[in-house]
Design a protein around this motif. Structure first.
Motif, PDB file in Angstrom:
ATOM      1  N   GLU A 236       0.754  -1.275   0.082  1.00  0.00           N
ATOM      2  CA  GLU A 236       0.049   0.110  -0.055  1.00  0.00           C
ATOM      3  C   GLU A 236       0.672   1.257  -0.006  1.00  0.00           C
ATOM      4  O   GLU A 236       0.293   2.300  -0.668  1.00  0.00           O
ATOM      5  CB  GLU A 236      -0.938   0.053   1.287  1.00  0.00           C
ATOM      6  CG  GLU A 236      -2.021  -1.005   1.225  1.00  0.00           C
ATOM      7  CD  GLU A 236      -2.741  -1.370   2.341  1.00  0.00           C
ATOM      8  OE1 GLU A 236      -2.496  -0.956   3.568  1.00  0.00           O
ATOM      9  OE2 GLU A 236      -3.831  -2.106   2.154  1.00  0.00           O
TER      10      GLU A 236
ATOM     11  N   GLU B  75       2.222   1.736  -3.728  1.00  0.00           N
ATOM     12  CA  GLU B  75       1.017   2.164  -4.398  1.00  0.00           C
ATOM     13  C   GLU B  75       0.842   3.718  -4.092  1.00  0.00           C
ATOM     14  O   GLU B  75       0.410   4.458  -4.932  1.00  0.00           O
ATOM     15  CB  GLU B  75      -0.278   1.408  -4.239  1.00  0.00           C
ATOM     16  CG  GLU B  75       0.062  -0.113  -4.914  1.00  0.00           C
ATOM     17  CD  GLU B  75       0.401  -0.020  -6.250  1.00  0.00           C
ATOM     18  OE1 GLU B  75      -0.602   0.708  -7.145  1.00  0.00           O
ATOM     19  OE2 GLU B  75       1.015  -0.341  -6.918  1.00  0.00           O
ATOM     20  N   SER B  76       0.696   4.151  -2.815  1.00  0.00           N
ATOM     21  CA  SER B  76       0.523   5.429  -2.436  1.00  0.00           C
ATOM     22  C   SER B  76       1.549   6.488  -2.816  1.00  0.00           C
ATOM     23  O   SER B  76       1.161   7.606  -3.100  1.00  0.00           O
ATOM     24  CB  SER B  76      -0.059   5.444  -0.985  1.00  0.00           C
ATOM     25  OG  SER B  76       0.973   5.303  -0.430  1.00  0.00           O
ATOM     26  N   LYS B  77       2.662   5.985  -2.656  1.00  0.00           N
ATOM     27  CA  LYS B  77       3.905   7.075  -2.677  1.00  0.00           C
ATOM     28  C   LYS B  77       4.534   6.735  -4.160  1.00  0.00           C
ATOM     29  O   LYS B  77       5.026   7.952  -4.522  1.00  0.00           O
ATOM     30  CB  LYS B  77       4.823   6.523  -1.552  1.00  0.00           C
ATOM     31  CG  LYS B  77       4.275   6.902  -0.170  1.00  0.00           C
ATOM     32  CD  LYS B  77       3.719   8.134   0.184  1.00  0.00           C
ATOM     33  CE  LYS B  77       3.243   8.041   1.739  1.00  0.00           C
ATOM     34  NZ  LYS B  77       2.638   9.302   2.107  1.00  0.00           N
TER      35      LYS B  77
ATOM     36  N   TYR C 113       3.781   5.065  -7.258  1.00  0.00           N
ATOM     37  CA  TYR C 113       2.974   4.781  -8.403  1.00  0.00           C
ATOM     38  C   TYR C 113       2.641   6.247  -9.344  1.00  0.00           C
ATOM     39  O   TYR C 113       2.451   6.974  -8.435  1.00  0.00           O
ATOM     40  CB  TYR C 113       1.458   3.989  -8.100  1.00  0.00           C
ATOM     41  CG  TYR C 113       0.654   3.849  -9.318  1.00  0.00           C
ATOM     42  CD1 TYR C 113       1.353   3.043 -10.531  1.00  0.00           C
ATOM     43  CD2 TYR C 113      -0.420   4.294  -9.666  1.00  0.00           C
ATOM     44  CE1 TYR C 113       0.313   2.784 -11.447  1.00  0.00           C
ATOM     45  CE2 TYR C 113      -1.310   4.136 -10.545  1.00  0.00           C
ATOM     46  CZ  TYR C 113      -0.871   3.247 -11.637  1.00  0.00           C
ATOM     47  OH  TYR C 113      -1.646   2.897 -12.755  1.00  0.00           O
TER      48      TYR C 113
ATOM     49  N   LYS D 287       0.531   7.808 -11.461  1.00  0.00           N
ATOM     50  CA  LYS D 287      -1.028   7.978 -12.146  1.00  0.00           C
ATOM     51  C   LYS D 287      -0.972   8.497 -13.416  1.00  0.00           C
ATOM     52  O   LYS D 287      -1.986   8.406 -14.231  1.00  0.00           O
ATOM     53  CB  LYS D 287      -1.922   8.499 -11.109  1.00  0.00           C
ATOM     54  CG  LYS D 287      -2.022   7.879  -9.783  1.00  0.00           C
ATOM     55  CD  LYS D 287      -3.126   8.604  -8.928  1.00  0.00           C
ATOM     56  CE  LYS D 287      -3.133   8.166  -7.366  1.00  0.00           C
ATOM     57  NZ  LYS D 287      -2.048   8.252  -6.629  1.00  0.00           N
TER      58      LYS D 287
END
Length: 402
Positions: free
Chosen positions: A149, A152-154, A156, A158
């Motif tokens: 997580e 993904e939050s830091k 990735y 987008k």
């Protein structure tokens, strides 16, 4: 003349013995009985450096290796080493304030480089996922999920896809994102993405989440679209956030490693389209790497532009053993089988130290590189230990299909 199956069974028997030798070296030499965890370095001359820094990659790769070894042979001694590695990782490497693993600790467990390299997060996730399969620590799955997580939050991206390579301790942008002095500074790298898809696929085996599967698919698509050069069938190494490449390097070891790892990731998520794509890439990458194989069966390190680095490091040999056996499995072409075995024969003759483990490599004059580590931040039991386990597993599968 020996049949293929007889040749393969002999090969499997030899690497089974070598796996035992590798595990024996690390279990006998590396546990730090004074400060916990594992000693950070043993020199190529077998001198122990008990006050060397301890790297996240080293600890994670030890955790993966002994977890995988236990799953292979159910030897409780291997599980004890896996427990030791997991406990040290959880207690010292994982940042209690901001999450994620530190890059480097001193020998007593204090952070000396608190950079959050996604490469290190990936290896920690890869290793914890393997440890989860042993069923020893129920909390390990939660630790793996927290790492996933965070990535993904830091990390990735987008906007353009893929993952940014490195951050400060509190996950702010970092000035120097390089893993080592030999690397180029880049927002995104092949190496981080290769080991991230490897980690995510292994995590998927213990946590088959739909979003995780989507991220694995996207990572594989990144390789197909941006990282694998469809003209040369080699991979690029360094990219900006827009996926513009900035290098002219051929890394033979990474190419052959990716040839089987990417296909395995597609197979784990059972994506028929991607399996078909990466079966083709497995062969095209393996064929492209043939230019890097010397007459003695070994793989040269890399080529930058027209300049060939003729050193023969331990890890490309381990990956070539697996990559060419994988190509043989896919095609039944005996040429690939012999490439795998010839590389192993080079290893036996030139890289195995009678005092244990593999030398870092052979230099351009053919001498062991004893000034480089026998064990250290980058020299771990992961590549060669995994190669042995993969060959044992694949030979058994081939034999059962006959």
């Amino acid at each position: 003349m020996m049949s293929d199956i007889s040749i393969l069974q002999k090969y499997s028997g030899e690497v089974t013995t070598e796996l035992g030798n590798i595990l024996s070296f690390w279990s006998g030499k590396m546990p730090d009985k004074q400060n916990g965890g594992f000693i950070g370095r043993i020199g190529g001359d077998n001198q122990v450096y008990p006050e060397s820094p301890k790297g996240a990659v080293l600890n994670s790769r030890i955790l993966w290796t002994y977890s995988a070894a236990y799953l292979h042979d159910k030897n409780s001694a291997n599980l004890e080493l896996a427990d030791r590695a997991y406990d040290y990782l959880a207690k010292f490497f994982i940042d209690p304030q901001y999450g994620g693993v530190y890059w480097m600790l001193d020998f007593k467990g204090k952070p000396v480089d608190d950079t959050k390299q996604i490469y290190a997060q990936a290896f920690a996730l890869y290793a914890i996922a393997e440890y989860c399969k042993t069923g020893k620590r129920s909390e390990a799955l939660d630790a793996a999920r927290r790492l996933y997580e965070l990535i993904e939050s830091k990390s990735y991206d987008k906007t353009y896809g893929g993952y940014i390579d490195a951050f400060t301790r509190d996950w702010s942008p970092v000035g120097d994102s390089r893993l080592s002095e030999k690397d180029a500074a880049a927002k995104k790298t092949m190496n981080t993405h290769l080991h991230l898809v490897e980690a995510y696929a292994n995590f998927y085996l213990v946590w088959p989440d739909a979003t995780l599967k989507k991220r694995i698919q996207q990572l594989l698509e990144n390789f197909d679209k941006y990282i694998i050069d469809h003209g040369t069938n080699h991979m690029g190494l360094y990219y900006d956030e827009h996926w513009k490449r900035s290098d002219h390097i051929v890394s033979y070891g990474h190419d052959i490693e990716a040839s089987w790892l990417l296909l395995e990731s597609a197979e784990i998520i059972k994506d028929a389209t991607l399996i078909k794509v990466f079966k083709k890439h497995a062969i095209s990458l393996a064929d492209a790497v043939l230019e890097g194989i010397d007459n003695d069966g070994a793989l040269f390190y890399e080529k930058e532009g027209a300049k060939l680095n003729r050193e023969k490091h331990w890890w490309p040999q381990a990956e070539a053993m697996v990559g060419y056996l994988n190509a043989y499995e896919l095609t039944k072409d005996e040429r690939y089988l012999h490439k795998s075995i010839n590389c192993w024969q080079f290893v036996r003759k030139n890289l195995l130290d009678k005092k244990g483990e593999w030398y870092w490599g052979i230099d351009e004059s053919g001498k062991p590189m004893i000034k480089q580590d026998k064990a250290g931040p980058w020299k771990c039991p992961y590549h060669n230990g995994r190669a042995c386990l993969e060959i044992i597993k694949r030979v058994q599968k081939i034999a059962e299909s006959k």
